[in-house]
Design a protein around this motif. Structure first.
Motif, PDB file in Angstrom:
ATOM      1  N   CYS A 518      47.470  51.362  68.260  1.00 46.13           N
ATOM      2  CA  CYS A 518      47.247  51.012  69.665  1.00 46.13           C
ATOM      3  C   CYS A 518      46.914  49.521  69.781  1.00 46.13           C
ATOM      4  O   CYS A 518      46.102  48.987  69.030  1.00 46.13           O
ATOM      5  CB  CYS A 518      46.103  51.859  70.223  1.00 46.13           C
ATOM      6  SG  CYS A 518      45.751  51.543  71.964  1.00 46.13           S
ATOM      7  N   HIS A 519      47.563  48.848  70.721  1.00 40.34           N
ATOM      8  CA  HIS A 519      47.395  47.411  70.884  1.00 40.34           C
ATOM      9  C   HIS A 519      47.064  47.050  72.331  1.00 40.34           C
ATOM     10  O   HIS A 519      47.418  45.985  72.813  1.00 40.34           O
ATOM     11  CB  HIS A 519      48.671  46.686  70.428  1.00 40.34           C
ATOM     12  CG  HIS A 519      49.943  47.331  70.918  1.00 40.34           C
ATOM     13  ND1 HIS A 519      50.444  47.133  72.178  1.00 40.34           N
ATOM     14  CD2 HIS A 519      50.781  48.202  70.293  1.00 40.34           C
ATOM     15  CE1 HIS A 519      51.558  47.842  72.323  1.00 40.34           C
ATOM     16  NE2 HIS A 519      51.793  48.501  71.209  1.00 40.34           N
ATOM     17  N   ASP A 520      46.412  47.988  73.041  1.00 36.41           N
ATOM     18  CA  ASP A 520      46.021  47.697  74.423  1.00 36.41           C
ATOM     19  C   ASP A 520      44.887  46.677  74.487  1.00 36.41           C
ATOM     20  O   ASP A 520      44.764  45.948  75.480  1.00 36.41           O
ATOM     21  CB  ASP A 520      45.576  48.990  75.125  1.00 36.41           C
ATOM     22  CG  ASP A 520      46.774  49.867  75.459  1.00 36.41           C
ATOM     23  OD1 ASP A 520      47.911  49.401  75.246  1.00 36.41           O
ATOM     24  OD2 ASP A 520      46.572  51.006  75.901  1.00 36.41           O
ATOM     25  N   GLN A 521      44.029  46.657  73.439  1.00 38.57           N
ATOM     26  CA  GLN A 521      42.887  45.733  73.446  1.00 38.57           C
ATOM     27  C   GLN A 521      42.851  44.988  72.115  1.00 38.57           C
ATOM     28  O   GLN A 521      41.871  45.050  71.362  1.00 38.57           O
ATOM     29  CB  GLN A 521      41.575  46.482  73.675  1.00 38.57           C
ATOM     30  CG  GLN A 521      41.420  47.006  75.095  1.00 38.57           C
ATOM     31  CD  GLN A 521      40.061  47.620  75.323  1.00 38.57           C
ATOM     32  OE1 GLN A 521      39.448  48.117  74.395  1.00 38.57           O
ATOM     33  NE2 GLN A 521      39.587  47.588  76.549  1.00 38.57           N
ATOM     34  N   ALA A 522      43.899  44.282  71.829  1.00 37.20           N
ATOM     35  CA  ALA A 522      43.967  43.506  70.593  1.00 37.20           C
ATOM     36  C   ALA A 522      43.137  42.238  70.736  1.00 37.20           C
ATOM     37  O   ALA A 522      43.075  41.633  71.814  1.00 37.20           O
ATOM     38  CB  ALA A 522      45.414  43.160  70.251  1.00 37.20           C
TER      39      ALA A 522
END
Length: 832
Positions: A518-522
């Motif tokens: 998951c990269h929504d909040q990288a």
């Protein structure tokens, strides 16, 4: 200088940002480290309890309280010195209270004991510092003698002084068996390893009976050896009429619970009362006639006789000076003398005549001094004299003045509240104003995890420095990404760790699901920020920000064939299309001998090359010469370019040597390469006689030929007998084969015998001549030896004369020593 400072601060900020990122991403690794630490602590606790659990067959229910102390010993911030409100570390000397088992720093408790004894002795003892006053524990107020003041650092069990620091033992423990007496004492000793806190109950097995002694003795734990058989007690109660009906119990039986009608002590009243209290008194006056017959008993419900009349016998007058013998019916008269009783003032006496009742108030005027002794005044004796002067002495707290009017000097203890801020910095001292240090704050604070389900109780004031406990509950926060639920992780403070679940979003181009984490909040580094103009300017924005990143290119493998149709390889979905496998093309060129060496490329197939792996128009054209293998023995290359089929025969002339290696011959190459063995031998023959020599030394008679020469020599050779007298001629080949030999005849033998006899005679004559010569030499030597013995021995001695050194060495030695010293003195200044 400014530039260098700017660079240093810049590097410090970058290091802080890097550390922030590492801490943000290391939540899982920290949890693993905590698990390892918990495992290590579990092993230490198990080793501490092992001697106890072997006695209880693994039962640890009685060890909960001791286990709590052990866990506090490992918990960061749980072990706190209540005097200085600081953590107790592994390498610090400590002291443990035997009443509450609280742990203090050794310097802190020594100072506390000294201050406590000083304050008590300075306030209450006239003989200051000579009496042995006790000092209390700061927490439980358990009193210790002055001799019990700790002076050395011991382990918990008190066996080892200055116990060494061991990471595999409980802090401040010696690792030996505790062996302290159990409380209450039972005769056994503690089996745990040296530990903090109270010892657990005794685990030994003893045989004991119940409280009422009716049941048979059974084996039980020593800590629970007193037990009840639950049968009726049956012991007679104090009332003497009933028996105890309670189940088997410890101690004395309770009072009898039954109710019965009982008379009072005087017997006038009867009422229902508890059987346990048979004697009781009513509220009526006795009223019996006394022995005098004139008065009645005025006592209330009593036991026994009423006694004599209180007015009988000799009685004194009111002033106690005269005694009268009168009947009990008459009152004692006054004697007429002065009363002379001491008045309430304690100084003067009553001047009235003997009288009944209290004396009057003293009315004499006297010079009275006030209570504090500073003023005097003439006034009635019965009135107290208090001046208006306020006392300026300090009370026992040494902070506030007495301020009491006309104080006699015994100032009352200070009644104000202390109000000083305690060491916890949260509360104020609730005690009355006092000297010395305040007692530690009695309050405790629960330091909780983020969700509040796990807590650790610490002394007030330690909540700011105590690390929150590790909670084993799962984090209940809602996910911050597009997933419906977040990954399972433990309760924590701060933001949740980055989500590592597969993204699973549908990609727009191909329709596959995104498999990346998951990269929504990288967490990405912010670029284009405002650069500070100097070290004094602080950055207003963080160096790293959280942002949603687009899904990476699709990596789903799709099988694709290369341009040259060599292989079918899986390609990422985003890179699907014609590709070169980077191999050599490998298609057969028109020459049928070579392949296309171009890198894998697209080939336009015609009808003639479909399915036959033939080269297309895009392939290379063969420009090499013919590289086919030549016939055996032909050293010439093919004169044609690279071509299909067989090469034409070679017509070039080949120069070769004949068999005897003397003559050079020229022959067509194709004749040599196509001829058999016999034909090759014929072509290589020069038609001359072979020049080779046979083993016998004669020349070969054959024509030029291959291989070894035949051994058939027919030339004549001479052969003699052993004595060389007889000589004959034979063929060479027969002589070499040892087929012919010549033997000596009789004449030869006779000649050999005569020659041997002549040799023997010559040898004998030579031997005799040698003997004669040796005899002559011996005789000459003996003659010379006899002539020497007659000469005088003195002629053989040689006179030796002493040398010059031997004659004058005693004179030369001092001279040499003086010369050496002069030489040394001459060289010394030059060397300096």
């Amino acid at each position: 200088m400014a530039q260098r400072k700017f660079e240093e601060i810049k590097k410090a900020n970058q290091a802080a940002a890097k550390k922030l990122v590492e801490e943000h991403f290391s939540s899982s690794s920290e949890e693993e480290g905590d698990e390892d630490l918990e495992g290590k602590q579990g092993k230490i606790v198990a080793n501490t309890f092992i001697t106890y659990t072997t006695q209880t067959d693994g039962d640890v229910c009685e060890l909960e309280r001791t286990k709590q102390y052990l866990n506090e010993a490992f918990q960061a911030g749980a072990m706190t010195c209540l005097i200085c409100i600081a953590s107790v570390k592994r390498n610090q000397a400590v002291w443990s209270c035997s009443g509450c088992f609280c742990i203090f720093h050794m310097p802190c408790i020594q100072k506390w004991a000294k201050d406590s004894q000083f304050l008590v002795s300075s306030l209450t003892d006239d003989d200051f510092g000579r009496r042995d006053y006790p000092w209390p524990c700061p927490k439980c107020r358990f009193e210790y003698k002055r001799s019990d003041t700790p002076s050395r650092y011991y382990c918990y069990c008190g066996k080892v002084e200055d116990p060494p620091l061991d990471p595999w033992l409980v802090p401040h423990s010696c690792g030996q068996v505790c062996e302290r007496e159990f409380k209450p004492p039972c005769g056994h000793k503690c089996l745990l390893l040296c530990h903090p806190g109270p010892c657990p109950p005794c685990p030994k097995m003893v045989t004991t009976t119940c409280y009422c002694k009716k049941a048979k003795p059974i084996p039980r734990r020593c800590s629970a050896k007193e037990w009840s058989c639950q049968q009726a007690c049956g012991r007679k109660l104090l009332c003497g009429q009933h028996k105890c009906e309670n189940p088997c119990h410890a101690g004395s039986c309770p009072p009898c619970p039954r109710v019965s009608r009982q008379k009072c002590v005087c017997g006038k009243q009867v009422t229902e009362r508890s059987c346990a209290s048979p004697q009781w008194r009513c509220d009526q006056v006795c009223g019996k006639t006394l022995p005098c017959g004139n008065h009645t008993c005025e006592q209330i419900c009593h036991v026994g006789a009423c006694g004599e009349c209180p007015r009988s016998g000799k009685r004194f007058c009111p002033c106690q000076k005269s005694k009268f013998s009168l009947p009990c019916t008459e009152d004692v008269p006054t004697c007429g003398d002065s009363c002379d009783k001491l008045l309430e003032c304690g100084v003067h006496r009553c001047s009235q005549r003997c009288h009944r009742g209290p004396c009057e108030t003293c009315r004499q005027e006297v010079e009275k001094q006030c209570r504090c002794g500073k003023h005097t005044k003439r006034m009635p004796c019965h009135k107290p004299y208090l001046c208006e002067t306020k006392c300026v002495k300090m009370r026992d707290c040494q902070k506030h003045q007495c301020k009491r009017k006309c104080c006699p000097g015994n100032c009352t203890p200070c009644d104000q509240n202390c109000g000083r801020t305690l060491g916890c910095r949260n509360h104020k001292c609730p005690s009355v104003c006092h000297r010395g240090s305040c007692y530690p704050c009695p309050e405790t604070v629960d330091v909780k995890c983020n969700c509040g389900s796990t807590k650790v109780t610490v002394p007030c004031g330690r909540e700011r420095t105590t690390r929150p406990p590790k909670c084993k509950e799962l984090c209940s926060r809602p996910p911050t990404c597009h997933h419906t639920s977040q990954e399972k992780h433990r309760c924590h403070f701060g933001s949740c760790p980055p989500c590592h679940q597969p993204c699973q979003k549908v990609l727009e181009k191909c329709g596959h699901l995104c498999p990346a984490p998951c990269h929504d909040q990288a967490l990405i580094k912010q670029t284009g920020r405002h650069q500070p103009t100097g070290p004094w300017e602080q950055p207003s924005e963080p160096a790293f920000i959280q942002a949603a990143l687009p899904c990476p290119p699709c990596q789903v493998p799709i099988p694709m064939q290369c341009l040259g149709k060599h292989e079918v390889s899986p390609l990422p979905c985003h890179a699907v299309g014609p590709y070169s496998c980077k191999r050599v093309c490998g298609r057969t060129l028109d020459c049928q001998n070579h392949i296309c060496m171009k890198e894998c490329h697209k080939v336009t197939e015609t009808e003639a090359c479909i399915g036959k792996n033939k080269a297309g128009p895009e392939c290379l054209q063969c420009e090499e010469g013919c590289s086919k293998s030549r016939p055996v023995g032909c050293p010439h290359p093919c004169v044609l370019p690279c071509h299909p089929g067989e090469c034409p025969p070679c017509v070039q002339m080949l120069r070769i040597k004949c068999h005897c290696k003397i003559t050079t011959l020229y022959v067509e190459c194709r004749k040599i390469t196509t001829a058999d063995v016999n034909e090759k031998n014929r072509l290589s023959c020069c038609k001359d006689q072979c020049p080779k020599e046979l083993p016998c030394g004669h020349r070969c008679k054959e024509m030029c030929h291959p291989g070894e020469c035949p051994f058939n020599c027919n030339q004549k050779v001479k052969l003699r007998c052993p004595c060389k007298r007889i000589k004959k001629e034979f063929q060479c080949n027969k002589v070499r084969e040892n087929q012919i030999s010549i033997e000596c005849d009789a004449t030869c033998k006779e000649m050999k015998r005569k020659a041997s006899e002549i040799k023997e005679a010559e040898a004998k004559a030579a031997l005799e001549e040698e003997k004669r010569r040796q005899q002559a030499e011996l005789e000459a030597f003996e003659n010379r030896l006899k002539g020497r013995r007659k000469k005088n021995r003195k002629r053989d001695e040689v006179a030796v004369e002493p040398t010059l050194w031997q004659k004058y060495k005693y004179h030369l030695l001092p001279v040499c020593a003086v010369l050496v010293l002069v030489f040394a003195w001459y060289i010394a200044p030059g060397a300096a």
